[in-house]
Scaffold this motif. Structure first.
Motif, short mmCIF file in Angstrom:
data_model
loop_
_atom_site.label_atom_id
_atom_site.label_comp_id
_atom_site.label_asym_id
_atom_site.label_seq_id
_atom_site.Cartn_x
_atom_site.Cartn_y
_atom_site.Cartn_z
N THR A 7 103.81 10.09 69.00
CA THR A 7 103.73 10.64 70.35
C THR A 7 103.10 9.64 71.31
N PHE A 11 104.96 8.24 74.68
CA PHE A 11 104.45 8.39 76.05
C PHE A 11 104.07 7.04 76.66
N LEU A 98 104.30 15.48 83.02
CA LEU A 98 102.91 15.06 82.84
C LEU A 98 102.01 15.68 83.91
N SER A 113 94.58 15.42 72.56
CA SER A 113 95.89 15.62 73.19
C SER A 113 96.04 14.75 74.43
N THR A 117 99.02 11.76 75.17
CA THR A 117 100.05 12.15 76.16
C THR A 117 99.76 11.46 77.49
N VAL A 220 109.30 15.89 74.32
CA VAL A 220 108.27 16.21 75.31
C VAL A 220 108.00 17.72 75.32
N VAL A 223 105.73 18.64 72.48
CA VAL A 223 104.35 18.23 72.77
C VAL A 223 103.69 19.25 73.69
#
Length: 264
Positions: A7, A11, A98, A113, A117, A220, A223
């Motif tokens: 991840t 990102f 985002l 997290s 991200t 995404v 996530v």
């Protein structure tokens, strides 16, 4: 741990692509606004169908690699300008996603997290030589990271008994219908009521096909689901909805764009 590493790299690439896209502001205005419309419409549809679920944000993102991968199946039939529009729209879509995470789910966004991200995207945005890094990371993400992530977090945990649950059906409706409506209607309105024009060699019919492909969202979206959805049952329903929506959206997009004139 492996999922978090994958991840983070994913990102990181998003941050690089956002920075690269902002280097051509005139070319990104229309697809960027269309991306916003393509996020708002699915969210409205999901909330209308399932107002008590926190999974509404799952319906909004588009996976760059999945959408472009599906588009590549049509080969030379697809005009380069159409591919660029989809790429720009998907990158803007990820950027807005985002923002949504940061604005609406900051209380659920634990430090861990945040690092893999928003933090990863911020690092990617600040890194030097974005074009060169994109060339290196893009195939790695497309052909390794995304498939592995999807297998670990989606396919290996699919529960087909949840296919007709309220959450699954809401995600399917929001992504399959909401994406194409939000994107194509936004494009049509902007071109007809403002000075913005369709890019060269891109027509509204092409944008409708792009809208269908934009319904493909797994990485995404998953996530976001892992950050916002607390129930294991609902997370299972989200996985099923995303899987079905991606299949339907990809098929509709390919069938629609296959009807387009071959690029010259």
């Amino acid at each position: 741990m492996l999922s978090h590493i994958l991840t983070f790299i994913f990102f990181l690439l998003i941050g690089l692509e956002i920075r690269h896209g902002l280097e051509k502001p005139k070319d990104v205005i229309l697809p960027a606004i269309c991306a916003f419309g393509g996020m708002l419409a699915p969210a409205i549809i999901f909330i209308s169908l399932n107002p008590d679920s926190p999974a509404w944000a799952v319906s909004m993102p588009t996976d760059v690699a999945l959408a472009l991968g599906a588009l590549s199946l049509l080969g030379k039939r697809i005009k380069p300008e159409v591919r660029f529009f989809l790429l720009t729209l998907a990158i803007a879509d990820d950027f807005f996603s985002l923002v949504v995470i940061g604005m609406f789910f900051k209380s659920e966004l634990r430090l861990e997290s945040f690092i893999y991200t928003l933090g990863a995207a911020a690092i990617g945005y600040l890194l030097p030589y974005p074009t060169q890094l994109i060339k290196v990371l893009s195939p790695v993400v497309t052909f390794f990271i995304i498939p592995v992530y999807i297998i670990i977090n989606l396919l290996a945990q699919l529960d087909f008994s949840q296919a007709t649950s309220a959450v699954s059906l809401s995600i399917i409706a929001a992504r399959v219908v909401g994406k194409v409506l939000g994107i194509s209607l936004t494009a049509w309105l902007l071109v007809n009521i403002t000075s913005l024009k369709y890019p060269r060699n891109v027509q509204l019919t092409d944008i409708i096909g792009i809208g269908f492909l934009s319904g493909m969202g797994l990485t995404v979206s998953m996530v976001i689901a892992e950050i916002t959805v607390k129930s294991d049952v609902e997370l299972s329903q989200v996985r099923m909805g995303l899987f079905i929506a991606a299949l339907i959206s990809g098929l509709l997009g390919l069938l629609w764009l296959k009807r387009s004139p071959v690029a010259r």
